[in-house]
Design an enzyme around this catalytic site. Structure first.
Site, PDB file in Angstrom:
ATOM      1  N   ASP A 136       0.403   1.013   8.656  1.00 28.78           N
ATOM      2  CA  ASP A 136      -0.238   0.159   9.668  1.00 28.78           C
ATOM      3  C   ASP A 136       0.606  -0.037  10.914  1.00 28.78           C
ATOM      4  O   ASP A 136       0.092  -0.444  11.950  1.00 28.78           O
ATOM      5  CB  ASP A 136      -0.571  -1.209   9.056  1.00 28.78           C
ATOM      6  CG  ASP A 136      -1.608  -1.095   7.946  1.00 28.78           C
ATOM      7  OD1 ASP A 136      -2.460  -0.185   8.040  1.00 28.78           O
ATOM      8  OD2 ASP A 136      -1.550  -1.874   6.986  1.00 28.78           O
ATOM      9  N   GLN A 192      -5.981   9.154   4.555  1.00 36.96           N
ATOM     10  CA  GLN A 192      -5.066   8.977   5.688  1.00 36.96           C
ATOM     11  C   GLN A 192      -3.720   8.390   5.266  1.00 36.96           C
ATOM     12  O   GLN A 192      -2.750   8.516   5.991  1.00 36.96           O
ATOM     13  CB  GLN A 192      -5.712   8.105   6.761  1.00 36.96           C
ATOM     14  CG  GLN A 192      -5.934   6.659   6.366  1.00 36.96           C
ATOM     15  CD  GLN A 192      -7.000   5.973   7.185  1.00 36.96           C
ATOM     16  OE1 GLN A 192      -6.777   5.630   8.338  1.00 36.96           O
ATOM     17  NE2 GLN A 192      -8.178   5.779   6.596  1.00 36.96           N
ATOM     18  N   ARG A 193      -3.650   7.761   4.102  1.00 35.85           N
ATOM     19  CA  ARG A 193      -2.357   7.209   3.689  1.00 35.85           C
ATOM     20  C   ARG A 193      -1.723   8.032   2.566  1.00 35.85           C
ATOM     21  O   ARG A 193      -0.578   7.784   2.192  1.00 35.85           O
ATOM     22  CB  ARG A 193      -2.497   5.752   3.244  1.00 35.85           C
ATOM     23  CG  ARG A 193      -3.146   5.548   1.897  1.00 35.85           C
ATOM     24  CD  ARG A 193      -3.217   4.078   1.552  1.00 35.85           C
ATOM     25  NE  ARG A 193      -3.737   3.877   0.203  1.00 35.85           N
ATOM     26  CZ  ARG A 193      -4.102   2.701  -0.289  1.00 35.85           C
ATOM     27  NH1 ARG A 193      -4.012   1.621   0.468  1.00 35.85           N
ATOM     28  NH2 ARG A 193      -4.559   2.595  -1.515  1.00 35.85           N
ATOM     29  N   GLY A 240       0.809  -1.221   0.000  1.00 34.18           N
ATOM     30  CA  GLY A 240       0.000   0.000   0.000  1.00 34.18           C
ATOM     31  C   GLY A 240       0.835   1.259   0.000  1.00 34.18           C
ATOM     32  O   GLY A 240       1.893   1.309   0.616  1.00 34.18           O
ATOM     33  N   THR A 242       5.028   0.982   6.121  1.00 35.20           N
ATOM     34  CA  THR A 242       3.593   0.739   6.189  1.00 35.20           C
ATOM     35  C   THR A 242       2.955   1.706   7.177  1.00 35.20           C
ATOM     36  O   THR A 242       3.480   1.933   8.260  1.00 35.20           O
ATOM     37  CB  THR A 242       3.235  -0.706   6.604  1.00 35.20           C
ATOM     38  OG1 THR A 242       1.827  -0.753   6.914  1.00 35.20           O
ATOM     39  CG2 THR A 242       3.999  -1.162   7.837  1.00 35.20           C
ATOM     40  N   MET A 294      -8.291   3.154   9.120  1.00 38.99           N
ATOM     41  CA  MET A 294      -7.725   1.914   8.589  1.00 38.99           C
ATOM     42  C   MET A 294      -7.095   1.055   9.681  1.00 38.99           C
ATOM     43  O   MET A 294      -6.691   1.554  10.732  1.00 38.99           O
ATOM     44  CB  MET A 294      -6.698   2.226   7.505  1.00 38.99           C
ATOM     45  CG  MET A 294      -7.303   2.668   6.180  1.00 38.99           C
ATOM     46  SD  MET A 294      -5.998   2.970   4.955  1.00 38.99           S
ATOM     47  CE  MET A 294      -6.994   3.191   3.471  1.00 38.99           C
ATOM     48  N   GLY A 295      -6.975  -0.232   9.397  1.00 38.70           N
ATOM     49  CA  GLY A 295      -6.368  -1.176  10.327  1.00 38.70           C
ATOM     50  C   GLY A 295      -7.162  -2.465  10.375  1.00 38.70           C
ATOM     51  O   GLY A 295      -8.164  -2.555  11.056  1.00 38.70           O
TER      52      GLY A 295
END
Lengths: 406, 406
Positions: B143, B300-301, B12, B141, B187-188
């Site tokens: 994440d 958000q990314r 991602g 990442t 996200m997550g």
């Protein structure tokens, strides 16, 4: 003649409405108002005598700088519409009792066309009872749908936010190189000004969005699918900006086809959300491609961290111009922005009759949409580009942009 | 020994993965690589011999500065997993033929745990055939779920974005003063690091979010409703941060209860979107309040306009550290970040065996969640706060943040 001023904020929050509050406050103090009161939650709060003394709470230059950088409504807002005068004057009598008790000489209301209706009615009633309180409307809305003004404070910052994030979404959407349709839902119930701002993304460092759908143009589901299929023959990643308010030829909102149609927003309007999700599922079910839907949602009207300096400055100026006019005896007017030139961008303020603005909506001129109805014209870009210029750097403390709260 | 280096991006997109690319590129050139190739769309593109010569296209300092500020993947990314060696070596033979044809001595792969699996397998196969190509993994990442590293480049910027926009959403949500429940989906899939970052919003200028729901904690619909009802007795506006990956006690994702569950993302994973919308509708149907759901989604990314300078700098550093290690003969390693102290924040790089990182997930420690399971602990804040410090000012041209594209 009253010696105090009072100001309220009404309607949807924006990134710069507090800059207008700062403009009203500082101009009123400079012109000799003893106190400047703030209505807590607009006219609705005023009816409960909920007021705060702004000249006490926002006294320092640092507080004013933070106020300019704080999104939403410092005073709190409302969606309250005054009854028509023909239906009785109780509410008006109550309001004027409160205003006289506060010794108000100047009354300012920052908002959109509903708020201008409030100013229109109050000034009319004031005229009937021979009150000398001056009532001034100050424009605010990200929707940019007020008539008689070139644009509205709040639009430039929302347009800048949309331009910046569309570029980021386009970068993200092209990263995988696979067939991908991204549909971005942007605010705008009947006017497509915000969705049109997605056209700003295109440039020498960005492919731009592939399709822009405004509520001004009837939306045909079948033509939409055909268009997407054709575009994807040219490139894998297709990014589409669609207004939450796009309507089918029969007048129904596209989002009424989605399952959230039953839910209403904070003011009982049917929620217009779900358009992008519905279309993204429609494409996924009919074309051989992956899809994604994105709602810019509240972020587009609350992004104080990405405001347009031009917008912040004009928002402050209309507040000051409203105070100047009121102190010079004007009432029942709204401050409007009049553009003198695009390049160099020059814009000034003028006064218009608030009654001529109230309850009307300005839509995107259809000749600012290209002939294929897929993109905006050069005229629109020339209109919008100056409004997103320059930044007001947020004050970052501990890694986050700093606000001020009541 | 080959005289060229090659680098790829995988998985991602993030706001800072291109800063890592810049770090690898400049360190390889400084250490004497003749050419630095970029894989177009990762290992998948490399198998089709799709490469670009970065040392030609990113030659100037200005281009490097723009690269650091461009979100997503400059080179393009992929989600390709190499087959296990036991299932045959055809793909590996092909890859090494291509690498040798390009005269590669050093191979860098920037990504998450899937990408580390790629490095692990390539270095193992290289060892078996006695190749002298060095294979290095570089972490990336949003994440933050990689093991053996204090945190991952990309997380700090996503956390900063979440902290800033949660503050703006909270301001917007309180503007009307009415009963309002705002549910923000973050996200997550299995790890709650990003959702936990919503806790950063609270401060002297912000009430903070009222409830944080992580995938690490089983989600009970009934308890959730009861909690919201109780909280709203205290205050009208309730803002909730919920991970897209929250699961019911029976292990099903909450979003599986929504109607979009049938749709899959670009890689065939079931889309985990719809959690906030489902919960917002659940609250609207069961409690006397208005509700709203917001998905932070791709923003958000991809928010390069709001990256953490700390994150950008570390992202660049891990790239340089990977090049240093590879040129010193290391292979089959990943660069990890090791925190020396929180205050003052100090962090250094070290090498870990990539095989020990591949395919594993690091979750949020449960003792970093408060005992009521409603908020994060002071330990989490002490961990996360340093990662969002400082900004890298975007280069704004014509009102929009400037990127660089391939």
């Amino acid at each position: 003649m009253g010696s105090n001023a009072i100001v309220g904020q009404s309607g949807g929050p924006t990134a710069v409405i507090n800059s207008t509050l700062a403009g009203v406050l500082q101009a009123c103090l400079a012109r000799g108002a003893r106190n400047v009161y703030g209505m807590v939650h607009g006219i609705e709060g005023l009816l409960d005598e909920k007021v705060t003394v702004l000249s006490d709470t926002l006294g320092s230059e640092m507080e004013i700088e933070l106020l300019k950088r704080t999104p939403a409504s410092y005073l709190g807002t409302c969606r309250y519409k005054l009854p028509d005068l023909v239906h009785g004057t109780e509410v008006y009598e109550k309001l004027f009792r409160i205003l006289n008790k506060l010794d108000i000489g100047w009354f300012f209301y920052i908002g959109g066309n509903d708020s201008m209706d409030t100013i229109s009615k109050l000034s009319e009633y004031g005229r009937q009872i021979g009150s000398d309180i001056r009532f001034m409307g100050v424009p605010k809305t990200i929707d940019n749908d007020l008539v008689l003004t070139d644009h509205t404070p709040g639009y430039g910052s929302a347009a800048k936010y949309i331009g910046v994030v569309m570029k980021e979404i386009i970068r993200d959407a092209t990263a995988y190189g696979n067939k991908y349709v991204t549909i971005v839902e942007i605010m705008g119930r009947n006017a497509g000004w915000l969705t049109a701002a997605a056209a700003l993304a295109r440039g020498e460092d960005c492919e731009g969005v592939n399709l822009i759908c405004l509520p001004e143009i009837p939306f045909h589901l079948d033509r939409f699918l055909a268009k997407v299929e054709t575009m994807q023959k040219e490139q894998n990643s297709i990014v589409i900006a669609v207004s939450e308010g796009v309507k089918l030829p029969d007048g129904r909102y596209v989002c009424e086809l989605s399952d959230d149609a039953k839910f209403v927003d904070a003011f009982g309007h049917r929620k217009l959300t779900g358009t992008a999700r519905y279309l993204s599922n429609l494409v996924a079910n009919n074309l051989d491609t992956l899809t994604r839907s994105i709602e810019l949602s509240t972020l587009q009207r609350a992004a104080g961290h990405l405001s347009s300096r031009t917008d912040i400055t004009e928002a402050y100026q209309v507040g000051g111009a409203a105070a100047k006019a009121a102190f010079e005896g004007m009432t029942g007017k709204m401050v409007a922005l009049r553009r003198i030139s695009n390049d160099p961008y020059q814009c000034t303020t003028e006064l218009v009759n608030v009654a001529d603005v109230a309850n009307l909506e300005k839509k995107v001129p259809v000749d600012w949409i290209n002939s294929y109805r897929t993109d905006m014209s050069a005229d629109f870009l020339a209109y919008a580009r100056p409004l997103i210029q320059a930044e007001l750097t947020p004050i970052y403390i501990n890694g986050l942009s700093r606000h001020i709260i009541r």
